[in-house]
Design an enzyme around this catalytic site. Sequence first.
Site, PDB file in Angstrom:
ATOM      1  N   SER A   1       4.086   6.997  -8.699  1.00  0.00           N
ATOM      2  CA  SER A   1       3.077   5.939  -8.825  1.00  0.00           C
ATOM      3  C   SER A   1       3.052   5.511 -10.294  1.00  0.00           C
ATOM      4  O   SER A   1       4.116   5.343 -10.886  1.00  0.00           O
ATOM      5  CB  SER A   1       1.735   6.477  -8.329  1.00  0.00           C
ATOM      6  OG  SER A   1       0.767   5.461  -8.331  1.00  0.00           O
TER       7      SER A   1
ATOM      8  N   HIS B   1       4.184   3.591  -5.208  1.00  0.00           N
ATOM      9  CA  HIS B   1       2.970   2.783  -5.028  1.00  0.00           C
ATOM     10  C   HIS B   1       3.202   1.449  -5.714  1.00  0.00           C
ATOM     11  O   HIS B   1       3.691   1.393  -6.832  1.00  0.00           O
ATOM     12  CB  HIS B   1       1.764   3.492  -5.657  1.00  0.00           C
ATOM     13  CG  HIS B   1       1.387   4.737  -4.912  1.00  0.00           C
ATOM     14  ND1 HIS B   1       0.514   5.653  -5.400  1.00  0.00           N
ATOM     15  CD2 HIS B   1       1.779   5.209  -3.698  1.00  0.00           C
ATOM     16  CE1 HIS B   1       0.368   6.640  -4.528  1.00  0.00           C
ATOM     17  NE2 HIS B   1       1.145   6.389  -3.488  1.00  0.00           N
TER      18      HIS B   1
ATOM     19  N   ASP C   1      -1.549  11.549  -3.846  1.00  0.00           N
ATOM     20  CA  ASP C   1      -0.604  11.261  -2.770  1.00  0.00           C
ATOM     21  C   ASP C   1       0.717  11.974  -3.078  1.00  0.00           C
ATOM     22  O   ASP C   1       1.215  11.908  -4.200  1.00  0.00           O
ATOM     23  CB  ASP C   1      -0.397   9.743  -2.666  1.00  0.00           C
ATOM     24  CG  ASP C   1       0.436   9.355  -1.463  1.00  0.00           C
ATOM     25  OD1 ASP C   1       0.481  10.132  -0.494  1.00  0.00           O
ATOM     26  OD2 ASP C   1       1.033   8.259  -1.500  1.00  0.00           O
TER      27      ASP C   1
END
Lengths: 271, 191
Positions: free
Chosen positions: B15, B42, B135
């Site tokens: 991310s 992401h 995540d």
Amino acid sequence: MHIGLPIYTYQEITELLHAYIPDISYYSKSFVERRFQYVCAKLYIPSIHAFQEKIQEDITFLDIFMHHFTVPVTEMFRDVSVWKTLYSKVLPQYRNSSNFSIWLPNCSSGEELYSLSIMLQKLSMQNNTTVYASHRSIAGIEAIKKGIYSERNEQLNANNFSKLQLGTNLDNYYTKSFNSLYMNASLLKNVTFMYSTSILQQIPAHVDVVLFRNSLLYFTVHMHEIILANVTKHIKQQGLLILGLQDNNSITVLHDSYKIENKEERIYRKK
Amino acid sequence: MAIKHPYKAIVIGGSAGSFQTVLHILESLPKNFSIPILLTLHRLKHVRSGLAESVSLTSHKPIVEPYDKQAIEPNTVYIAPSNYHLMVDDDYTCSLSTEQPVEFSRPSIDVLFASAAQVYKQQLIAILLSGANKDGAQGMKIVKQCGGTVIIQDPSEAEVSIMPKSVIDIVRPDIIMETEDIITFLKNMVK
């Protein structure tokens, strides 16, 4: 969404559900495994045996199960460019048609339906258009008819809508109260809901446009062919099929029965 | 050249702060590195294109935003499309989903890692890079449970360390490495 190793195998789940949901084998294995567990967790069903007992003592439970088994859309005007194309190029083609028809084979949680209805109202096309909306659950249909959505996605929906530059705000189409958005009932005045017990049933007679985005994702490749062949039979010649941006691009029926109308937005015209 | 390693796929997640690292890893892999790579980064939800194009500028390999049920081929990098979860199915195809976001993310790294772990089992390498949320940690746990190899970017090197650190909280990674060492590790697999 369930993240983890499946507690029950695909075989255990489908053996249990087959008597109640004959088309359960149409869905892909991984989807059935994770979605069954997601729904069980959501409905506080602790085990497969508890599920069996619940379904035997209360037949309406099956409908509730299907309501949650269906994947919601989560936002209005998802993929703005598709809606832009619909508004500026697709729908205007049918403005002067006396009986224009659109079918949503899986109207899910209703966001696509309301997005479409807002466009039809904005284009003053509600009176010459019939929208057929199929759903696997009566509870799902009732929820859509109520048109109550959480304000959680309000900003996201409004941002999508503003990118369409239609000269109006999305909040003209709902009222807000106690953290919920109440969609204007007039948006559904030309919508016919169809309860279907399978994706292959309750199909309206020949329609002009089918809006079928991201629904094939959860079915097996084999069923992609069968479902799309079935849908195709019910689209008028020269009618349009609109798929999800990343839906399977190798379906034989797609290449045999359609020509590409708009590659980027996955819009196909029936030959 | 014979390939001696046991791996059939690599999954990479990241991310905030991971993009340049991913580019560097991909551009550093030799042409004979044929193991398919599946990537969940992401990304801005409503920016449909650009990521695959950016990555392909530096990589020797075809970079693909897969369609649903697209076969996973050697020597190819698959990037999760915007606003879809990317998964691996039993028949070694990409499977996409619009189910709810996980850890506020769609695509979600957990979703990719968990599905790939169950298909490839001990033949999977999972690499988690810099990022600002958790995540990927649950996915790493499942990779480990299924026998795969768990690698995290050294949190002290990561631009944002929350993501790699969150793995350490719930599972013991097999290897904690800086980017250059991850590249060397991967290159050595095909020597």
